[in-house]
Every structure is written in structure tokens, then in C-alpha cells.
Design a protein around this motif. Structure first.
Motif, short mmCIF file in Angstrom:
data_model
loop_
_atom_site.label_atom_id
_atom_site.label_comp_id
_atom_site.label_asym_id
_atom_site.label_seq_id
_atom_site.Cartn_x
_atom_site.Cartn_y
_atom_site.Cartn_z
N ASP C 13 0.96 -1.23 -0.37
CA ASP C 13 -0.09 -0.08 0.04
C ASP C 13 0.79 1.76 -0.27
O ASP C 13 0.75 2.04 -0.57
N GLU C 14 1.89 1.10 0.75
CA GLU C 14 3.06 2.45 0.81
C GLU C 14 3.35 2.85 -1.25
O GLU C 14 3.75 4.02 -0.90
N LYS D 89 14.54 -6.41 1.98
CA LYS D 89 15.39 -5.86 -0.11
C LYS D 89 14.85 -4.78 -0.60
O LYS D 89 14.96 -4.42 -1.63
N ASN D 90 13.56 -5.65 -0.23
CA ASN D 90 12.33 -5.17 -1.57
C ASN D 90 12.24 -3.46 -1.28
O ASN D 90 12.16 -3.12 -2.53
N ALA D 91 11.95 -3.22 -0.45
CA ALA D 91 12.12 -1.74 0.59
C ALA D 91 13.17 -1.33 -0.48
O ALA D 91 13.07 -0.25 -0.99
N GLU D 92 14.50 -1.59 0.03
CA GLU D 92 15.28 -0.50 -1.20
C GLU D 92 15.39 -0.96 -2.48
O GLU D 92 15.35 0.43 -3.23
N LYS D 93 15.02 -1.98 -3.09
CA LYS D 93 14.79 -2.09 -4.34
C LYS D 93 13.66 -1.29 -4.93
O LYS D 93 14.40 -0.86 -5.89
N TYR D 94 12.78 -0.77 -4.18
CA TYR D 94 11.75 -0.13 -4.62
C TYR D 94 11.48 1.06 -3.97
O TYR D 94 10.62 0.82 -2.79
N PRO D 95 12.14 1.85 -3.52
CA PRO D 95 11.94 2.59 -2.63
C PRO D 95 10.46 3.75 -3.62
O PRO D 95 10.32 3.38 -4.31
N VAL D 96 9.75 3.68 -2.25
CA VAL D 96 8.20 4.36 -2.64
C VAL D 96 8.43 5.47 -3.59
O VAL D 96 7.02 5.74 -4.31
#
Lengths: 109, 109, 109, 109
Positions: C13-14, D89-96
Motif C-alpha cells: 500500500d505504501e 531488500k525489496n523496500a530498498e530495491k523499490y523505494p516508495v
């Protein structure tokens, strides 16, 4: 088709890759290539996928075909005969009068 | 190959199935058939799979080939040309002197 | 499990990705991740794959689990209940006395 | 999750199936189950698939989860930790800020 198989085998043998090509790993590889083809449609409509990736679609279909022909060669299967025979079987499994315009499977009726 | 495609299209059109055959669902179907092929090797060695299932292997390879040719037809791709072009690309990606007898991928070197 | 699902949904959702997450594309994505997991075993024995790729195996299993939980959430399925129910069904399909030590499928007997 | 894994292992060991469960065949099996899940969407919209097959969707998701947890157990991976690490890891790969509302992959930008 024979000429294609001949070229595939030549490509493989130049690299001495036949040693890895047991049928189980070929079946795995065929699945991986099928999956790369499908990836081109992920989160997309058919139309978007085709507009964005015509060249890649061609490459991935070629990769799948490569493994189909390689497996046929390993298993002494004639791809053309196999396909014609399967069409015949499918014609019996899906008779025209019952399956005209239907997206059901033979076991969903 | 052209003759095979002609027969596949005839089979499809007799059943009026063209309406379901958008490329995305064809890519899904190709994956499902690839998976049925792989299933013949589940929990088995290549040798066991071949001894037990030669006929089914032929049928499943035919099913995959069916969808490869159907997709090629939908996308205006010549399967033979596509494969020869891809072999050419792979020959550049996997030069003989570096990849002779290696099971590494081009990006694992 | 609930806590994991909560974090997955927060991550999605983010990024406002819910709009793409129709179940059909989630099922495709789950297959693509399963395929990336399988790729780690291509041309390799289990032993070689594990020695070379322990970290990647963990990542790919996580990716599959991600889509399993996301689909469960979309379809209002409780993953734990679903699994326990399926184990129960399988226990009936594969009774211990007939399938002890057998690699046959229930429909191969 | 631990309790689920315990029950899965009990189910397997009662049948003495551990002998077949090398990780490569487990990865194959996970793919086959993922494919059976996808089959429920073949030639159908998400909506049609859900209306027609809610119970089967639940069963197939359970089958995939079964193999995810079985593989995690074989490879000494904690599924919960693996998923949380991968989300990180995905949060770093796909920054908001770059991927908000985008269906692009990190390597398509």
C-alpha cells in the motif's frame, strides 16, 4: 524442422554441452524459458505486452522452441508427427459439436 | 512448419476458439503444458521417466509446440527465423572458447 | 502469519500497487517466482545448488511465500486453515497403508 | 508457522516419503502446484475464476504453501525471517518515491 534441429545440435556440440542435457534438466529449462515468456505479460494486458516487447517475445518463443526440439531429439521424437498425432487426439477429445465456442475443458462438462 | 501452423489454425477455427486466444492466455497455456511435461519427471530420474512415460512425453512436447506455433502465428513471428536469430545471439553470448564444457550462465562468469 | 500478511499489505500500500494486484496476475507472479527458485537447480544436483546458492534459495522461497500470502489475503483465505484442511484431504487421498514408501500418485495405482 | 511445519513433517514421515524429498524435486513440485493454481485462471478473468473455483483456489494455494514450508524445513530456512528480510531488500530495491503507483520493474527504469 530437421534443419533447425541440426543447427541446434551443432550449437550444443561446439560447446560440449551435451553432457548436461539430460531430459529432466531439459524439461526444467523448457519451463524456465516458458516462464520468461510469461513474464513479459506480468501486470500487463496482451496489448501492452506486445507493444512494449515484440522483440523479446520473439526471443523467448525461440528459446522455448529450442528446448522443444532439443528434447525431441534426445527422446527420438519427431516433432511434426507428434503434433499431428496430438491434434488427432484432441479432435476426439474436443468434438466440434460439443466444444464449438466453449472455453470449458473436456473434464468440465 | 507452415503446414503445421495451417493445421493448428484449422483445428482452432473449427471450434471457434480464436476468441479466447489472446496472447496472454496463450502464454499461460504454454506454461501449463510445459508444467505437465515436467510433471512426468517429478520424483523420478530421467531414465525412469522415459521408461515409464515415452508416449506421454511425446504428447506433452506436442502440446507445448502447439502453443509455440499458435503464439507465433498470433504475433506474426516466423518460428524458424526467430530460432535462427536467437541461436546467433546465443553464439555471441556464449562464445565457444569461454563456455566449452561449462554449465555456467553468461552472467555467472 | 497474520503479522506477516499485515507487513506485506503495508509494503504494497505504501507503493500503491494494489491496483495491479488482481488475482490472475498474482497467480502469474507466483509462478514466475517459483520458476526463479527452480532456476537455482538448473543443470545442477540438489547438493551443488545448495552449496552455491543458499542465500538466493532463501530469497526465492520468500518471494513465493509473499505471493501465497498476498493471494490468500485477496481471496479471503486463511493460509493456516487452508493448509490443515488440505493435509486432511491428502491423508484421505494417500492412506498410509497403501502409500508408505511409494512415489506413485494416487491416480497411478 | 512452526506448528504447520511440524504437521507437514508428520504427514510426510508417516508415509516414509522423506527419501524422495530432495530439494531439486521439491522445487519442481512447488512449480507444478503453482501451475495448477494458475490453471484455474486459464481462459478466464480473475472474476470468473474466483466465482467458479473458490474451493480449488484454496486447495492449490495450500499445496504451494505445503512445498514452501517443506523446502524451508529441508534447507534450514526460517520462512518468517526469510520473508521479513526479503521485504526489507525489496523496500530498498523499490523505494516508495520512485515506484509509487508504477508497474515497472526496478530494471525497467
Amino acid at each position: 524442422m530437421d534443419e533447425l534441429i541440426r543447427q541446434i545440435i551443432a550449437f550444443r556440440d561446439e560447446r560440449n554441452w551435451g553432457q548436461f542435457h539430460n531430459p529432466k534438466d531439459l524439461a526444467i529449462s523448457l519451463n524456465l524459458e516458458a516462464s520468461e515468456l510469461l513474464e513479459l505479460f506480468q501486470w500487463k494486458s496482451s496489448k501492452e505486452a506486445i507493444e512494449q516487447n515484440q522483440d523479446k517475445l520473439q526471443d523467448e518463443l525461440a528459446d522455448v522452441l529450442y528446448y522443444v526440439l532439443l528434447m525431441c531429439n534426445e527422446l527420438d521424437i519427431d516433432p511434426k508427427e507428434a503434433l499431428l498425432k496430438k491434434l488427432q487426439k484432441n479432435a476426439e477429445k474436443y468434438p466440434v459439436d460439443r466444444f464449438f465456442g466453449s472455453n470449458k475443458k473436456y473434464n468440465e462438462f
